[in-house]
Design an enzyme around this catalytic site. Structure first.
Site, mmCIF file in Angstrom:
data_model
loop_
_atom_site.group_PDB
_atom_site.id
_atom_site.type_symbol
_atom_site.label_atom_id
_atom_site.label_comp_id
_atom_site.label_asym_id
_atom_site.label_seq_id
_atom_site.Cartn_x
_atom_site.Cartn_y
_atom_site.Cartn_z
ATOM 1 N N TYR A 1 80.120 56.008 63.940
ATOM 2 C CA TYR A 1 80.166 57.264 63.180
ATOM 3 C C TYR A 1 80.960 57.097 61.888
ATOM 4 C CZ TYR A 1 80.758 62.370 62.602
ATOM 5 O OH TYR A 1 80.750 63.663 62.140
ATOM 6 N N SER B 1 82.346 63.379 56.966
ATOM 7 C CA SER B 1 83.297 63.690 58.036
ATOM 8 C C SER B 1 84.655 63.107 57.685
ATOM 9 C CB SER B 1 82.815 63.087 59.357
ATOM 10 O OG SER B 1 83.836 63.130 60.336
ATOM 11 N N LYS C 1 79.359 57.704 58.202
ATOM 12 C CA LYS C 1 79.865 58.771 57.343
ATOM 13 C C LYS C 1 80.527 58.229 56.080
ATOM 14 C CE LYS C 1 78.642 62.510 59.561
ATOM 15 N NZ LYS C 1 77.586 63.374 58.986
#
Length: 323
Positions: free
Chosen positions: A155, A142, A159
């Site tokens: 997150y 991401s 990632k």
């Protein structure tokens, strides 16, 4: 260079990006093991593939535990006789700022994204090495993992870790002719719908409307189908020489992310003291300090027309379009 005869596992493929990857792999000839935590979603994904003439089977289980990874590989071998490709895509969000993020928020996201990628890749790599015919590992990253994003500590960590693991796996699996790459997608999904800036484009896609050039070119933001072709390409024999890379894709934009590297270096005999740094750091590095977060261009006004959208593109993108 079709994928006929290949067998792929796609985690988190009951809907959204994962479903688009599974459907495109099947369209190119691969047999696909679909995975989701929702039985209905998994069944619908399998039906969408088989009704289009493809082959698919489903494993309904949460990604993260080693038992799920083993079940996915077993399903591929039992259903289709072999395994060639893993697309590690499954993920969840638990967004909140650092000081409000609970241990559970952090562990849930890291457990699915980072641990889930690790356990699935470990199991698949073990099988592929024993099979002895090479293979493809494609992990979904991401932009948040590349540059950070407000409210996404968990997150971003997961990632960024995935891309770091991909670089390591590219080294470790090279002798076995197994490639490992990351794809960095930007697309209209349930996840990006939660981002206020993207919501208008996600809503437009849900209504079946064409996204404007500003979204597709300047933001590099499109639909899951825009990303699926890159995943299928990296799964193919045509990508046999590509490994350890992070490929960005969204809308009309295709990009190659750089690896982290030193941008400025300085040397001093005897090393650097506190006094040296307080006096000299700014003159050495002040002009080279790196930005954080994903740059968000402002959309042109309706009166500006297509020319303004073209001018808003980065120069490198304008040059690539001319070639």
């Amino acid at each position: 260079m079709s994928l006929t005869g290949k067998v792929a596992i796609v985690t988190g493929s009951g809907r959204g990006l994962g479903l688009a990857y599974a459907q495109e792999l099947a369209r190119q000839g691969a047999s696909v093991v679909v995975n989701d935590v929702d039985q209905a979603a998994a069944d619908a994904a399998v039906a969408s593939i088989t009704e289009a003439g493809g082959k698919a089977a489903a494993v309904v289980a949460p990604v993260g535990p080693a038992e799920t990874a083993k079940a996915l590989v077993a399903a591929a071998v039992e259903s289709f006789g072999r395994l060639d490709v893993l697309v590690s895509n499954a993920g969840v969000l638990r967004d909140t700022v650092l000081w409000k993020m609970s241990d559970e928020d952090f562990d849930t996201v890291v457990g699915v994204h980072l641990r889930g990628t690790f356990t699935c890749v470990r199991e698949v790599a073990t099988y592929l090495r024993e099979q002895g015919e090479g293979g493809r590992i494609i992990c979904i990253g991401s932009p948040t993992g590349q540059r950070g994003n407000f409210g996404q500590t968990n997150y971003a960590a997961a990632k960024a870790g995935i891309v770091g693991m991909v670089r390591t796996w590219a080294l470790e699996l090279k002798k076995a002719n197994i490639t490992a790459n990351a794809v960095i997608p930007v697309a209209a999904t349930a996840m990006t719908e939660t981002v206020p800036f993207f919501k208008q484009f996600v809503d437009a896609a849900a209504r079946g409307e064409q996204m404007p050039p500003f979204a597709r070119r300047v933001l590099g933001f499109g639909t899951p189908d825009d990303v699926a072709g890159v995943v299928a390409f990296l799964a193919s024999d045509a990508a046999a020489g590509i490994t350890g890379q992070a490929v960005g894709v969204g809308g009309d934009r295709l990009a190659l992310w750089s690896h982290p590297q030193e941008v400025v270096t300085a040397f001093q005999d005897g090393g650097w003291s506190y006094e040296d740094l307080t006096e000299g750091f700014d003159s050495l590095f002040g002009q080279a300090l790196q930005t954080v977060g994903q740059p968000v261009p402002q959309p042109p006004s309706d009166k500006a027309g297509p020319a303004a959208a073209q001018q808003a593109q980065p120069r490198s993108e304008q040059k690539a379009e001319q070639r």
